[in-house]
Write a protein that holds these residues in place. Structure first.
Motif, PDB file in Angstrom:
ATOM      1  N   PHE A 240       0.560  -1.451  -0.421  1.00 58.84           N
ATOM      2  CA  PHE A 240       0.081   0.124  -0.557  1.00 58.84           C
ATOM      3  C   PHE A 240       0.772   1.265  -0.030  1.00 58.84           C
ATOM      4  N   VAL A 241       2.221   1.165  -0.527  1.00 58.17           N
ATOM      5  CA  VAL A 241       3.044   2.506   0.050  1.00 58.17           C
ATOM      6  C   VAL A 241       2.802   3.222  -1.095  1.00 58.17           C
ATOM      7  N   ARG A 242       2.501   4.406  -0.520  1.00 55.89           N
ATOM      8  CA  ARG A 242       2.445   5.165  -1.996  1.00 55.89           C
ATOM      9  C   ARG A 242       3.642   6.556  -1.771  1.00 55.89           C
ATOM     10  N   PRO A 243       3.818   7.159  -2.882  1.00 57.45           N
ATOM     11  CA  PRO A 243       4.516   8.482  -3.418  1.00 57.45           C
ATOM     12  C   PRO A 243       4.577   9.272  -1.664  1.00 57.45           C
ATOM     13  N   ALA A 244       6.124   9.584  -0.749  1.00 59.91           N
ATOM     14  CA  ALA A 244       5.758  10.849   0.016  1.00 59.91           C
ATOM     15  C   ALA A 244       6.041  11.584  -0.785  1.00 59.91           C
ATOM     16  N   ALA A 245       5.461  13.338  -0.133  1.00 59.69           N
ATOM     17  CA  ALA A 245       6.352  14.205  -0.446  1.00 59.69           C
ATOM     18  C   ALA A 245       7.353  14.946   1.112  1.00 59.69           C
ATOM     19  N   LEU A 246       8.164  15.356   0.499  1.00 57.40           N
ATOM     20  CA  LEU A 246       9.759  15.268   1.435  1.00 57.40           C
ATOM     21  C   LEU A 246      10.188  16.259   0.991  1.00 57.40           C
ATOM     22  N   LEU A 247      10.218  16.973   2.428  1.00 56.12           N
ATOM     23  CA  LEU A 247      11.419  18.357   2.279  1.00 56.12           C
ATOM     24  C   LEU A 247      12.337  18.337   3.491  1.00 56.12           C
ATOM     25  N   PRO A 248      13.307  19.265   2.907  1.00 61.12           N
ATOM     26  CA  PRO A 248      13.912  18.524   3.850  1.00 61.12           C
ATOM     27  C   PRO A 248      13.823  19.019   5.806  1.00 61.12           C
ATOM     28  N   VAL A 249      14.221  18.853   6.859  1.00 64.31           N
ATOM     29  CA  VAL A 249      13.692  19.075   8.142  1.00 64.31           C
ATOM     30  C   VAL A 249      13.910  21.593   8.077  1.00 64.31           C
ATOM     31  N   THR A 250      14.678  21.941   7.485  1.00 64.31           N
ATOM     32  CA  THR A 250      15.142  23.519   7.441  1.00 64.31           C
ATOM     33  C   THR A 250      14.074  23.833   6.154  1.00 64.31           C
ATOM     34  N   ALA A 251      12.896  23.277   5.852  1.00 62.03           N
ATOM     35  CA  ALA A 251      12.038  23.675   4.905  1.00 62.03           C
ATOM     36  C   ALA A 251      11.455  25.084   6.199  1.00 62.03           C
ATOM     37  N   SER A 252      10.923  25.968   4.981  1.00 59.30           N
ATOM     38  CA  SER A 252       9.988  27.170   5.280  1.00 59.30           C
ATOM     39  C   SER A 252       7.902  26.752   5.264  1.00 59.30           C
ATOM     40  N   ALA A 253       7.309  27.016   6.475  1.00 59.84           N
ATOM     41  CA  ALA A 253       6.567  26.956   6.301  1.00 59.84           C
ATOM     42  C   ALA A 253       5.858  27.939   5.013  1.00 59.84           C
ATOM     43  N   GLY A 254       6.298  28.488   4.198  1.00 60.85           N
ATOM     44  CA  GLY A 254       6.386  29.250   2.841  1.00 60.85           C
ATOM     45  C   GLY A 254       6.667  27.416   1.973  1.00 60.85           C
ATOM     46  N   GLN A 255       7.065  27.163   2.049  1.00 62.27           N
ATOM     47  CA  GLN A 255       8.216  26.436   1.125  1.00 62.27           C
ATOM     48  C   GLN A 255       6.999  25.068   1.319  1.00 62.27           C
ATOM     49  N   VAL A 256       6.655  24.614   2.366  1.00 63.18           N
ATOM     50  CA  VAL A 256       5.620  24.035   2.615  1.00 63.18           C
ATOM     51  C   VAL A 256       4.038  23.611   1.480  1.00 63.18           C
ATOM     52  N   ARG A 257       3.924  25.330   1.749  1.00 63.69           N
ATOM     53  CA  ARG A 257       2.901  25.786   1.631  1.00 63.69           C
ATOM     54  C   ARG A 257       2.563  25.958   0.259  1.00 63.69           C
ATOM     55  N   SER A 258       4.027  26.044  -1.022  1.00 63.03           N
ATOM     56  CA  SER A 258       3.684  25.859  -1.739  1.00 63.03           C
ATOM     57  C   SER A 258       3.750  24.171  -2.547  1.00 63.03           C
ATOM     58  N   LEU A 259       4.094  24.072  -1.697  1.00 66.98           N
ATOM     59  CA  LEU A 259       3.803  22.632  -2.129  1.00 66.98           C
ATOM     60  C   LEU A 259       2.818  21.976  -1.992  1.00 66.98           C
ATOM     61  N   LEU A 260       2.014  22.116  -1.023  1.00 64.13           N
ATOM     62  CA  LEU A 260       0.867  21.892  -0.988  1.00 64.13           C
ATOM     63  C   LEU A 260      -0.153  22.201  -1.970  1.00 64.13           C
ATOM     64  N   THR A 261      -0.295  23.243  -2.307  1.00 63.58           N
ATOM     65  CA  THR A 261      -0.737  24.254  -2.946  1.00 63.58           C
ATOM     66  C   THR A 261      -0.547  23.762  -4.824  1.00 63.58           C
ATOM     67  N   GLY A 262       0.152  23.699  -4.899  1.00 64.51           N
ATOM     68  CA  GLY A 262       0.960  22.942  -6.779  1.00 64.51           C
ATOM     69  C   GLY A 262       0.575  21.583  -6.469  1.00 64.51           C
ATOM     70  N   SER A 263       0.541  21.065  -5.407  1.00 64.24           N
ATOM     71  CA  SER A 263       0.331  19.617  -5.525  1.00 64.24           C
ATOM     72  C   SER A 263      -1.537  18.759  -4.656  1.00 64.24           C
ATOM     73  N   PRO A 264      -2.433  19.575  -5.700  1.00 60.34           N
ATOM     74  CA  PRO A 264      -4.015  19.025  -4.509  1.00 60.34           C
ATOM     75  C   PRO A 264      -4.086  17.523  -4.531  1.00 60.34           C
ATOM     76  N   GLU A 265      -3.304  16.883  -5.069  1.00 59.83           N
ATOM     77  CA  GLU A 265      -3.160  15.107  -4.435  1.00 59.83           C
ATOM     78  C   GLU A 265      -2.559  14.929  -3.264  1.00 59.83           C
ATOM     79  N   VAL A 266      -1.280  15.740  -2.807  1.00 55.58           N
ATOM     80  CA  VAL A 266      -0.332  15.674  -1.678  1.00 55.58           C
ATOM     81  C   VAL A 266      -1.575  16.033  -0.566  1.00 55.58           C
ATOM     82  N   SER A 267      -1.451  14.554   0.960  1.00 49.97           N
ATOM     83  CA  SER A 267      -2.577  14.690   2.123  1.00 49.97           C
ATOM     84  C   SER A 267      -1.307  15.356   2.782  1.00 49.97           C
ATOM     85  N   GLY A 268      -0.252  15.648   2.743  1.00 51.35           N
ATOM     86  CA  GLY A 268       0.406  15.855   4.287  1.00 51.35           C
ATOM     87  C   GLY A 268       1.919  15.394   3.529  1.00 51.35           C
ATOM     88  N   VAL A 269       2.998  16.866   4.031  1.00 50.19           N
ATOM     89  CA  VAL A 269       4.440  17.048   3.638  1.00 50.19           C
ATOM     90  C   VAL A 269       5.036  15.637   5.156  1.00 50.19           C
TER      91      VAL A 269
END
Length: 550
Positions: A240-269
């Motif tokens: 059941f493994v799906r691809p994970a949306a990964l970002l480095p632990v140093t990522a800013s909240a803005g970077q996470v927001r950009s990833l989520l808003t640009g990828s509606p299929e991603v449920s979490g990072v």
């Protein structure tokens, strides 16, 4: 003068998860418009390395977040001792090395195996995942395959018609901790065979052909009746493994927001450290709610995203679906929809699983199980037992398959009545089930017939539980007959052969008087009589002369 790079294009073919039907990754394939670049790359290690770098950069230009499968020849790794330019290209692209699987392909014939293994060790230390490509259609030696200990084995679809070979490869993959993928799947029959063989991944023109744009949707045939993956003690999380949306632990909240808003299929990072170990889990809805609140963007946009994350929930790649549910059950109800990270032996994230996928699969397995239960005893039928027999054969485990029934059951029904006969059958079933411990399995295959699967060492106590008991129906004494075949590893190819060895033992047991037990061994003639005695032969009476007229 134009170089080969000027005419080189890349195509993407989805790698499909056979349990979820989703795209688990993309294989990046070189498609030169002129010349045969691959033939040149087979002879030129540096050219092959440049192809791998170009493949990653082509994927980045398509802005895909899916894990990538990049091809490289075994000789290239042995010659270069690794792929330093590829590591640099992955970093420049903002991707993680563990999001890239290097599909190492043949030929292996003249490749120095020591040099290849050293290069693979370097790549593993950098975080890359290793795939063994062309298995079954290439020349990869079995010893080298085990030494490589790949994360993924790609089996050629042409082998699907040879079930023992596929079962053996699945068993090897389980020992190595590798996923089994089938490539070149073109027909629904091949798809069904891949599912039955227990493959977790597949790719081929049936799902989606290679295309210039990464495919978001693929065709997955409906499961055919009777086509199920090999049974196991709870579905494996690997399915059941799906691809994970990964970002480095140093990522800013803005970077996470950009990833989520640009990828509606991603449920979490998942925020990971430099080794790829999850540090924080960012849930889509909770995160975006915080960011959209009054002053939320001003407060959080430039701050580290870890401030808005939760401790990650993780399971190992060898976990079962039931273990994932145990992890989900711990903590607040507001986190039940969080993705669960799947980590390898080093703790690195290799993907995520979603609760909805697990619940659906477990519900389907329970429905199938319930449909196969005998209504009288609530025990599973023969399909469950024979499926487990095939699994043990594939795992190379010794086992004992036993058949049990009530002697002269028709006479019992005729003399004591069907209600008493039914109660006798239920009592035998309950006794067998309570005596079955550990990995023993009991099935009711109809009427007064039962199948029992045990480890050889568990035979004695289980046999004694039913043969030493006093059975009766309607006040009439009843005896039971038991026949057992012990199958050593390699002695039978499938459950059909095991049943064929059991059949004459059943006949021998029924030929004995009283409660009986006959035991034989697959591949060896003869049998032991452990309970019961042979019926006395009927002696012909001497002829009596008719008195003559006198």
């Amino acid at each position: 003068m134009r170089s080969w790079m000027d005419t080189l294009r890349f195509a993407f073919q989805p790698v499909v998860n056979l349990a979820t039907g989703g795209v688990a990754g993309l294989e990046v394939l070189a498609r030169p418009e002129t010349g045969d670049v691959l033939a040149e790359a087979r002879r030129d290690a540096r050219l092959d390395a440049r192809l791998a770098v170009a493949a990653v950069r082509a994927a980045v230009r398509r802005e895909t977040l899916l894990p990538l499968h990049v091809n490289v020849f075994a000789a290239t790794l042995a010659d270069l001792g690794g792929l330093a330019p590829l590591s640099e290209a992955v970093r420049e692209a903002g991707r993680m090395p563990w999001e890239v699987t290097l599909d190492i392909g043949p030929p292996y014939a003249h490749v120095p195996h020591g040099g290849l293994l050293e290069a693979v060790a370097v790549l593993r230390d950098q975080g890359f995942r290793i795939g063994a490509d062309g298995v079954g259609d290439g020349d990869v030696p079995l010893r080298l395959l085990t030494d490589l200990a790949p994360d993924l084995v790609k089996l050629d679809a042409s082998l699907l018609g040879r079930r023992p070979a596929v079962r053996a490869m699945r068993t090897l993959c389980e020992e190595l901790g590798a996923l089994l993928s089938v490539e070149g799947v073109e027909t629904e029959k091949q798809y069904a065979a891949a599912v039955s063989a227990g493959a977790q991944l597949a790719q081929g023109d049936l799902f989606a052909p290679p295309a210039r744009l990464p495919a978001a949707d693929v065709y997955v045939p409906p499961r055919l009746a009777g086509v199920v993956a090999r049974p196991r003690s709870g579905p494996s999380v690997r399915e059941f493994v799906r691809p994970a949306a990964l970002l480095p632990v140093t990522a800013s909240a803005g970077q996470v927001r950009s990833l989520l808003t640009g990828s509606p299929e991603v449920s979490g990072v998942l925020l990971v450290d430099r080794a790829g170990v999850p540090v924080r889990s960012v849930h889509r809805s909770r995160f975006l709610l915080s960011m959209s609140a009054r002053y939320g963007h001003a407060l959080y946009a430039d701050r580290p995203a870890v401030k808005l994350g939760d401790p990650p929930r993780t399971v190992g790649v060898d976990a079962t679906a039931w273990e994932v549910l145990d992890v989900v059950a711990v903590g607040g109800r507001d986190r039940t929809s969080d993705d669960v990270g799947v980590v390898d032996r080093r703790g690195r994230c290799v993907g995520v699983v979603r609760l909805a996928d697990l619940v659906r699969a477990l519900a389907e397995s329970r429905v199938e199980e319930a449909a196969g239960l005998n209504p009288l005893t609530r025990l599973p039928g023969s399909d469950t037992i024979t499926g487990e027999v095939d699994r043990r054969i594939a795992d190379g485990r010794a086992f004992a398959l036993s058949w049990l029934d009530v002697d002269h059951f028709k006479q019992v029904n005729d003399g004591a009545g069907f209600a008493a006969g039914d109660e006798l059958i239920r009592s035998v079933g309950r006794t067998l089930q309570s005596a079955a411990s550990g990995s023993a399995r009991v099935g009711h295959i109809g009427g007064d017939d039962f199948l029992v699967l045990t480890d050889p060492e568990g035979l004695g106590p289980l046999a004694a539980s039913v043969l030493d008991a006093s059975w009766s129906a309607g006040g009439r004494p009843v005896t039971l007959s038991l026949a057992t075949v012990v199958c050593a590893p390699g002695s039978v190819a499938d459950h059909g052969q095991a049943a064929a060895w059991l059949a004459p033992l059943k006949k021998a047991a029924k030929a004995l008087r009283g409660g009986s037990w006959v035991l034989g061994r697959a591949g060896l003639s003869g049998h032991e009589v452990l309970r019961g005695s042979r019926a006395a032969p009927v002696r012909p009476q001497p002829a009596v002369a008719e008195p003559g007229p006198g």
